[in-house]
Structures are given as C-alpha cells and as structure tokens.
Enzyme design. Structure first.
Site, PDB file in Angstrom:
ATOM      1  N   GLU A 158       0.819  -1.222   0.000  1.00  0.00           N
ATOM      2  CA  GLU A 158       0.000   0.000   0.000  1.00  0.00           C
ATOM      3  C   GLU A 158       0.852   1.271   0.000  1.00  0.00           C
ATOM      4  OE1 GLU A 158      -2.651  -0.353   3.394  1.00  0.00           O
ATOM      5  OE2 GLU A 158      -4.039  -1.595   2.254  1.00  0.00           O
ATOM      6  N   GLU A 191      -6.782  -7.306  -0.955  1.00  0.00           N
ATOM      7  CA  GLU A 191      -7.409  -7.158   0.366  1.00  0.00           C
ATOM      8  C   GLU A 191      -8.879  -6.829   0.205  1.00  0.00           C
ATOM      9  OE1 GLU A 191      -5.462  -4.847   3.342  1.00  0.00           O
ATOM     10  OE2 GLU A 191      -3.499  -5.724   2.897  1.00  0.00           O
TER      11      GLU A 191
END
Ligand SMILES: *[C@@H]1O[C@H](CO)[C@@H](O)[C@H](O)[C@H]1NC(C)=O
Ligand SMILES: *[C@@H]1O[C@H](CO)[C@@H](O)[C@H](O)[C@H]1NC(C)=O
Ligand SMILES: *[C@@H]1O[C@H](CO)[C@@H](O)[C@H](O)[C@H]1NC(C)=O
Ligand SMILES: *[C@@H]1O[C@H](CO)[C@@H](O)[C@H](O)[C@H]1NC(C)=O
Ligand SMILES: *[C@@H]1O[C@H](CO)[C@@H](O)[C@H](O)[C@H]1NC(C)=O
Length: 850
Positions: free
Chosen positions: A186, A255
């Site tokens: 991320e 995710e």
C-alpha cells in the site's frame, strides 16, 4: 519442479509422481496475461484467504487451512512479519508461531496454493507495521524511502526469506505452493508524501524483488506506478471498478475486507455477509480473477504484537473463520455457496469475453458465452434501495436491492448475494445458509492438584507487588520529558518517569483542606499517576485521538513528595507517512494551586526506568518464577495497582476453544505457562456512540456503518489456545496495572449453543436445514414460526401471521437428531392470523447439547 520431473518421468514412475505432485499441492511456473494468472499453463480463477501464521498457533494451522478449503478457498495468503523474525540485526527467529516454513508446508499438504506477501513493511495492524524498532535507531535511517540504511536491511531480509523458501523448494517454479509474492505494501497511499525519494524507492523495491528470481510473479498492492513485470493490485471494500495500471495485467484483489479491526474503547464494526458476497460477485462479474479475503481468519494479536495505538488483542476482523477457529456463520456458509457458484462459471469466465447488457437504470448483466454454446451470466442490481424484477433472455429474475445473481447456464439462478436461500443447481433443493448462536460458557478456574500442598479445593492466588517508581538502577536521568519510545525502544510497554517536589508547610492548600490540581499533557497512549506510592489518576487517549490532556486534583503532603508516572504504550503505529517518528509519552506536567502559582515540572530532573521488575525477571516463565517472593494469601488483594497475580489451574473441561474472561480486571498483561496471551483491557466504548439495532446490508459499507456494543467492553475475552494447556499444573500469571478483582477471572468455552435457519415458500421445495456441531444433538426447539417471522438468529420474533403448531412440527423432525431437514410446505404447516401480505417463511432456532 524441474529436476524432480525429469528424474521421475525418465524412470517410469510417472503415475507415482503425479500422485505425489497432487498430494503436495505443488504448482508449476506462474505467468499471467490481462485475463488471469496462468499456473503450469492453465488459467486460474482463485479464491484466496488471509490467515496470518503468528496470529494463531501451529496446532491450529491444519484445522484453519482445512476449514478454509471446505469454504471453497484455493489459496492461503499471509504476510511475513519482519519484526517477529529478525528480533535483532541478523538474529533470526522461526520458532513456534513464527515457523513460516511449517506454515507454508501446512498449506501445501492441504493441496492449496500460497501467496506470500513479504513486504517486509506490512502495516497489518501489527506493531510498527512489521518493521523492527531497532532499525529506527540505526542512525540515519528513514523508513520506506530512498534511504541507504532502510534499503540495505530491507533487501537483506527480503533475500533471507526468499532464500529460505527456495531452500525448502516452496516456490511454484520449484514445485512448491507459492504462486505470488508481494514487495512493499500500500505504498501508493504515501509515495507522494516522500517526494522524489519515494518514487525512486518504489522503483527500486520492485526491481530488487524481481531480481530475486523466484520464478513466480511479484505484486504491489495500491501501487499506481508499479513497473513491469510487477502487477499492481487492489485493496478495499469493493474492487469491481479497479483496473490495473497496465492493460496486460490481470485484475487481482489483494485485500477484500469482510469486516474490520477493533480498538480498545470503540464499538464493534460489523459487515453483513450479503454485502461481502455482493462485492465479491461484482468483482468476478467485472473480470476479476483473484479475490483474497483480508482476513479469512484474523486470529489473535498475542503478546505485544498488536499495533496501535489501541488495537485490541483480538484480531477477529469478523472474518469467515472467527478468532477461535470456528466458522463464523452465516458469513462462512454464505461465501462458501458463492465460491461454488463462481466456480461453476470458471471455464467460461476464463475463456470468453464478457458482453454487458443494461437491464434497467441500475441493473446490468455481464454475459460470458463461448462458441460452443456455453453461457454464464451475472445479473446485478446496484440500486441500494429498490428490489426489481428484470427480464433476461425472456425469463424474469427477482433481484433484491444491492445484489448479484449468478446463472452458470444463463438460465438458472444458483446464487443471489442477498438471498437467504437459493436452489441448488443439481437437485433444485433450496439450500439455506445456517446461522449459529455462539456462547462463551463460563467455567470457574479450577485449582490444580499440584498447585497447593495444603488445600486443593480453593484457588490460591500468590501475589507480587511492583514498587511505584524506580526499581533497580535508573536507566536515564534528564532535565526534560523524553519521548517514551525513544527511551524504551519498545522493550516494554511501560516507562517510569519519576521526580520529587518539596511542599512547604506554609502552603495554603494544606491549611484550607484544598487539593492542588495536576495537569498533564501526553502524546499518548496512557498513564497512571502515583504520588507517594498511591495511584491518584489514570488517563489515556483513544483510537481517534492519541494525545490526551488530563486535569485532576491530587493529594500532596508537606515535605518531600515522590511523583511517579507510569507511561504506557498500547501498540506502536502501523502505517502512515513517516509513522516511525510518531511521538508518545508525556510532554508537560504542571501542578496548580500552590502559593507561587503553577509549578511546571517539565524541566525538573526526571529519573527514568524502562519496564517492570517482573518483566525484567520474566516471572511469568517457569525459569523466572522464583526470582521474586510471591506471597500466598487467603485474602487476595483486590483493586490494587501494580500487582502480579499467579495461580496454578487445571485446563477447562471439554475441548472447545477457550477465552479468559477479564471483565472484572482493569488493564494489564496475561500469560499461561509462559505463553503470552497479550494485553487485556475491558475498556468500554461510549454509551452514546452510533450503534445500530439492525444492520441494513444495502449500500456502500464503511467501518462505522453497522456498529454494535456501545457502552460495553470492546474486548472482554482473551483467547488462550488449547495447545498451551498441560493436563494439570498450568501457571496463569496476570499483571494488573490499575486494580481489578482476580477472584472473578474465569475461563469461558466458546460453544455453538444453537443453530438457526430459515427459508420461504417462494421456491417449490424450500427446505430448512439445521446441523448441530459434531457430537451434539438438537435438544430443544427454541423458536419456530411458519408465517411472517422477523429478526435474526438469536432474536427471532413472531409476526402477525403464525402457525401455532410450528414448534411441534419442527420437533417431530428434529428432536434428538444431530441434523434435520424440514420442507417448507403448506401441507406441513398452516398459517393463522394476518397472512395476506407476501410470502410466508419458516424460521427456526434450535439448541444444541451434548
Ligand atoms: C519453469 O520454467 C523453467 C524455465 O523455462 C523450467 O526450467 C522449469 O522446469 C519450469 N518449472 C516447472 C515446475 O515447470
Ligand atoms: C459496457 O461495456 C462498455 C465497453 O466496455 C463500457 O463502455 C460500458 O460502460 C459498459 N457498461 C456498463 C453498464 O458497465
Ligand atoms: C426470446 O423470445 C423471442 C420471441 O419469442 C425469441 O425470438 C428469442 O429467440 C428469445 N431469446 C432467447 C435468448 O431465448
Ligand atoms: C477520543 O478522545 C477525544 C478527545 O478527548 C474525544 O473528543 C473523542 O470523542 C474520543 N473518541 C471516542 C471514540 O471515545
Ligand atoms: C527521538 O529521538 C530522535 C533521535 O534518535 C530524535 O530525532 C527525535 O526527535 C526524538 N523524538 C522525540 C519526539 O523527541
């Protein structure tokens, strides 16, 4: 698997080899194109499940992996936890919960694939985002940017892990289960905050990873500038509109959050199964080919591994498998049915191009058809309020608001993400997703026969009380308030700040019977204020605002007063730009109400001590236990701060998972047989928070959409894995900071006490299927209503329309059985009352007993 293959194929043992290959869940070379991953030359549509190895125990791994497999999962995904493995520079730990090789082999033995997200920065609500704290204190280090130190240690660890996996032949290219690896995590959220250095770092990380030569592709999640051949992937509650930044990359969801994490003192987030299923179905409808649930089993942040501040010890995440390893129903079952429906379409999804057709303002179909007449379709209604009936290929389909129907033959709806029940493709029986009633059944702590020589009937607590303030030699003396983490380097949650003041007998407050006021400012996370050894004030920040101010009267005496402040961290930050520099600890201490005006102690001489004496001596371990004098006492002290409690107990009866009930304790740490249960803190969330009675699954989910538990402790029970218990003589050790009642500590067994199911008569042969856990039977029909029952499992209510014989009709089919099926037909049931409106349904809740 190159070498092995040639060896066996040239020695006429091909069949044996193939069997071996199948059993070991081995893969083959992994490539990709715009449509999908290609494993060993075959396109794949993959359901993946995050299970983090250190968030459970090795004894649980095979069961968790198996429950995932039964839930229709093909791949197990995990992060790699750098600070759990490299505990000091070049000092590695791969023992117990951190036995990564054993975990990956467990996945392999189940015949499943593995995605290894090495990072090594992981965030993950894990302490310090997984990066070792020692690295921050190597001078000149800046995390996650073009910084020589960071890159050096990151590359060294990455290489260490890759080499370990290679050595064990765990990459698919070697015949192992690992089909993908991840570098960084991320980073796209923060890259711009790091300027040019950030850009260079992202490119470097990708190249460094690719040069590791694993034979399987690398991914970077939330990374808009991932260079080829790295694949950028999506994280979020929905990823149907996500497009990789290069057109030749497949659409991967790393995710998919089926729930959310919890913070001590905050209400509990809940994400309905219908919405998770909607999001997954939309993703595959729109061309996705890998969906990973983060988390599928969240587990437990044992010891001090929780990040923060304030992330709870439970990392349940409302995942399909709960913290204790039980299927979380109906979510687990609802998603299992979804996976089955998607797999019925797998071939067509992977071999044909979709055609989208509008079915209405907010309704659309995506049709995957091939030349040979095969056809699969997804029908979506993205309207978040209105149910609609659409016409598709001359047939009509009822689409509830915010739902997707799956038609593997373009005709038969085998699944709808919002429907409780649906026909099974093969025999058209209506399958229901069962829900369950889970209870924490309390059991008093049982004294262990080995424990006390005198009296084995009552529990004996032994006590050791920490001194308030400096014990042993001071670690630091300074005329300033130092940053908490800079002093402890996270060796402990605790840091003593001590100083003293002299109060003159002339102080007016002494004569007037007033109390001076203590004002503290802290960057977080919590503090207990002791004056002359007495606890006077406790204060803490919360998950919204870490820093806190506090103002409270304190008791001072004439003469010298010892001021001892126990500063506490509750998990270090896990992410954010330059998160490693986020401060903690006291920044100002002032006493008001003295003759000469406010007394600022911030520049006083402060003496610091890191951690507790009991921690330093490891008195919670077999080896360290006897390093202090425990006092055995019949009247165990209650509501006493800084107290260690120890007792010897037998394991709870039965074999259900166990939680430690800490409702009547204050805040602290707990261990069983030296194993770290973790931080406990039954901190309540505000009563007036925005909790909901019923959760509407329709519409976009956000973590604060469906909160529950306002005014209740965020976490009351603390998971103690069964494998940590010995048959007798188990040492339970508690450190209580503030004050609690240890006589009220109990074990609780997590038990499926009942199950529910419902089905309505709008299908020709709707069936309610109830199944109690193994070795139990249906002992009572707690609720049954054919008519218009309302509510959810555990709180069903009769509606206006109800058949008074519902309970006896269900009893006839189900009593004393482990499992039963009841057809919802008007012959079996009649209905009385106001039954005009809508379809009737049967809702049942039964109690399971052994
Ligand atoms: C993977 O590809 C390499 C290079 O083409 C080849 O040597 C190796 O045998 C392949 N491995 C498997 C498991 O097929
Ligand atoms: C259908 O597909 C076309 C072409 O890919 C696209 O432009 C359009 O937005 C899609 N429509 C819907 C409703 O998704
Ligand atoms: C739908 O019905 C029309 C008219 O009866 C027919 O021409 C058409 O082929 C049908 N379409 C499908 C997909 O069955
Ligand atoms: C956290 O603390 C801040 C500041 O004291 C307060 O405004 C906020 O309401 C608190 N949040 C919760 C969830 O208690
Ligand atoms: C912690 O120490 C570092 C030096 O290692 C310093 O740069 C930093 O400012 C300190 N943090 C605080 C909050 O004082």
């Amino acid at each position: 698997m190159g070498k092995l293959f040639f060896f066996y194929s040239s020695s006429c043992c091909l069949l044996f080899f193939l069997l071996l290959c199948f059993e070991l869940g081995s893969a083959g070379n992994v490539t990709y194109d715009a449509r999908s991953l290609i494993v060993d030359g075959q396109r794949k549509l993959l359901i993946s499940a995050s299970i983090h190895y250190p968030r459970s125990v090795p004894a649980m791994w095979p069961g968790l992996v198996q429950t995932a497999k039964e839930g229709g999962v093909d791949v197990i995904e995990t992060y790699v936890f750098w600070n759990g493995h490299e505990i000091a520079p070049s000092v590695y730990n791969f023992e117990g919960r951190f036995d990564l090789v054993k975990f990956v082999k467990t996945v392999q033995q189940a015949g499943m694939y593995c995605i290894l997200r090495i990072g090594p920065f992981v965030a993950a609500e894990w302490n310090y985002g997984g990066v070792p704290v020692w690295l921050h204190y190597i001078p000149g280090t800046v995390f996650r940017t073009d910084n020589e130190n960071f890159k050096f240690y990151m590359q060294r660890f990455m290489t260490y892990i890759v080499d370990l996996m290679k050595k064990e032949k765990l990459f698919a290219s070697q015949g192992g289960p690992i089909i993908l690896s991840q570098v960084e995590n991320e980073y796209g959220y923060y890259e711009q905050g790091y300027g040019e250095g950030g850009k260079r770092y992202a490119q470097w990380a990708a190249k460094m990873a690719v040069a590791q030569n694993t034979g399987v592709p690398w991914i970077m999640c939330q990374q808009y500038d991932a260079p080829d051949p790295v694949i950028d992937t999506c994280n979020g509650f929905y990823c149907d509109t996500f497009k990789p930044t290069a057109p030749h990359r497949p659409k991967i969801w790393t995710e998919n959050w089926p729930g959310w994490f919890q913070l001590f003192g905050a209400p509990n987030p809940h994400r309905p199964a219908e919405d998770v299923a909607f999001a997954v179905a939309r993703f595959f409808q729109k061309g996705g080919t890998v969906n990973n649930y983060y988390m599928y089993h969240g587990g437990t942040n044992f010891g001090r591994t929780a990040g923060g501040p304030f992330i709870t010890t439970s990392y349940d995440y409302e995942a399909p498998i709960d913290e204790y390893g039980l299927p979380n129903l109906p979510k687990w079952g609802h998603l299992k049915e979804l996976h089955r429906a998607i797999k019925l379409c797998e071939n067509l999804l992977l071999t044909s191009n979709p055609v989208n057709i509008s079915l209405g303002h907010s309704q659309e179909a995506d049709v995957y058809a091939d030349a040979s007449g095969g056809c699969a379709a997804f029908l979506a209604n993205t309207d978040d309020k209105n149910d609609v009936t659409v016409t598709f290929r001359n047939a009509s389909y009822h689409l509830p608001a915010w739902s997707v129907s799956i038609l593997p033959d373009c005709k038969t709806e085998v699944y709808n993400s919002a429907k409780v029940h649906r026909p099974d493709m093969q025999n058209f029986e209506q399958v229901t997703s069962q829900a369950s009633v889970i209870k924490m059944v309390p059991e008093d702590l049982k004294p262990s026969v080995q424990s006390s020589k005198k009296d084995s009937k009552s529990l004996n607590w032994e006590v050791f009380v920490e001194k308030a303030g400096i014990w042993g030699e001071a670690d630091l003396v300074k005329s300033s308030l130092e940053d908490h983490v800079n002093v402890t380097k996270d060796a402990s949650d605790y840091l003593w700040y001590t100083t003293s003041i002299t109060v003159s007998e002339d102080e007016l407050f002494l004569k007037q019977g007033r109390s001076p006021v203590l004002m503290i400012d802290s960057k977080g996370h919590a503090v207990h204020v002791f004056v002359n050894g007495q606890l006077q004030v406790s204060a803490s920040g919360n998950g919204t605002v870490f820093p806190f101010k506090y103002k409270k009267p304190i008791t001072l005496k004439a003469g010298k007063n010892e001021i001892s402040l126990l500063g506490i961290t509750v998990g270090l930050p896990t992410a954010g730009p330059r998160y490693e520099w986020i401060p903690a600890g006291l920044t100002s201490v002032v006493i008001k109400g003295l003759n000469n005006g406010p007394l600022d102690l911030s520049k006083n001489t402060w003496t610091y001590k890191i951690g507790l004496e009991g921690e330093k001596l490891a008195i919670y371990t077999q080896g360290g236990m006897n390093r202090v004098n425990w006092v055995a006492t019949a009247n165990v002290p209650k509501m006493q701060p800084l107290t260690w409690y120890k007792t010897f107990v037998d394991p709870p009866t039965g074999d259900e998972p166990v939680g430690l009930d800490m409702l009547y304790m204050g805040k602290g740490l707990a261990w069983l047989n030296g194993e770290e249960i973790g931080r406990y803190w039954p901190r309540k969330s505000p009563k007036n928070g925005k909790c909901v009675e019923q959760c509407d699954y329709r519409g976009k989910f956000m973590p604060d959409k469906c909160l529950t538990g306002c005014g209740k402790p965020t976490q009351r029970w603390y998971h103690v894995p069964r494998s940590w218990f010995k048959p007798s003589g188990n040492t339970l050790v508690i450190f209580e900071e503030r004050g609690g009642d240890p006589t009220k500590i109990k074990f609780s067994k997590r038990r499926t006490s009942g199950v529910c199911a419902s089905a309505s008569e709008d299908y020709p042969s709707a069936t309610v299927h109830l199944k109690c856990p193994e070795d139990t039977h249906i002992s009572k029909v707690k609720f049954a209503s054919f008519g218009t029952p309302r509510g959810a499992c555990g709180s069903y209510q009769m509606g206006d329309c109800h058949d008074p014989n519902s309970v006896s009709a269900v009893e006839k089919e189900c009593a004393k059985r482990n499992e039963c099926k009841i057809q919802v037909s008007a012959q079996k049931f009649s209905s009385k009352g106001n039954c005009a409106a809508g379809k009737r349904k049967l809702a049942v809740e039964v109690i399971c007993s052994s």
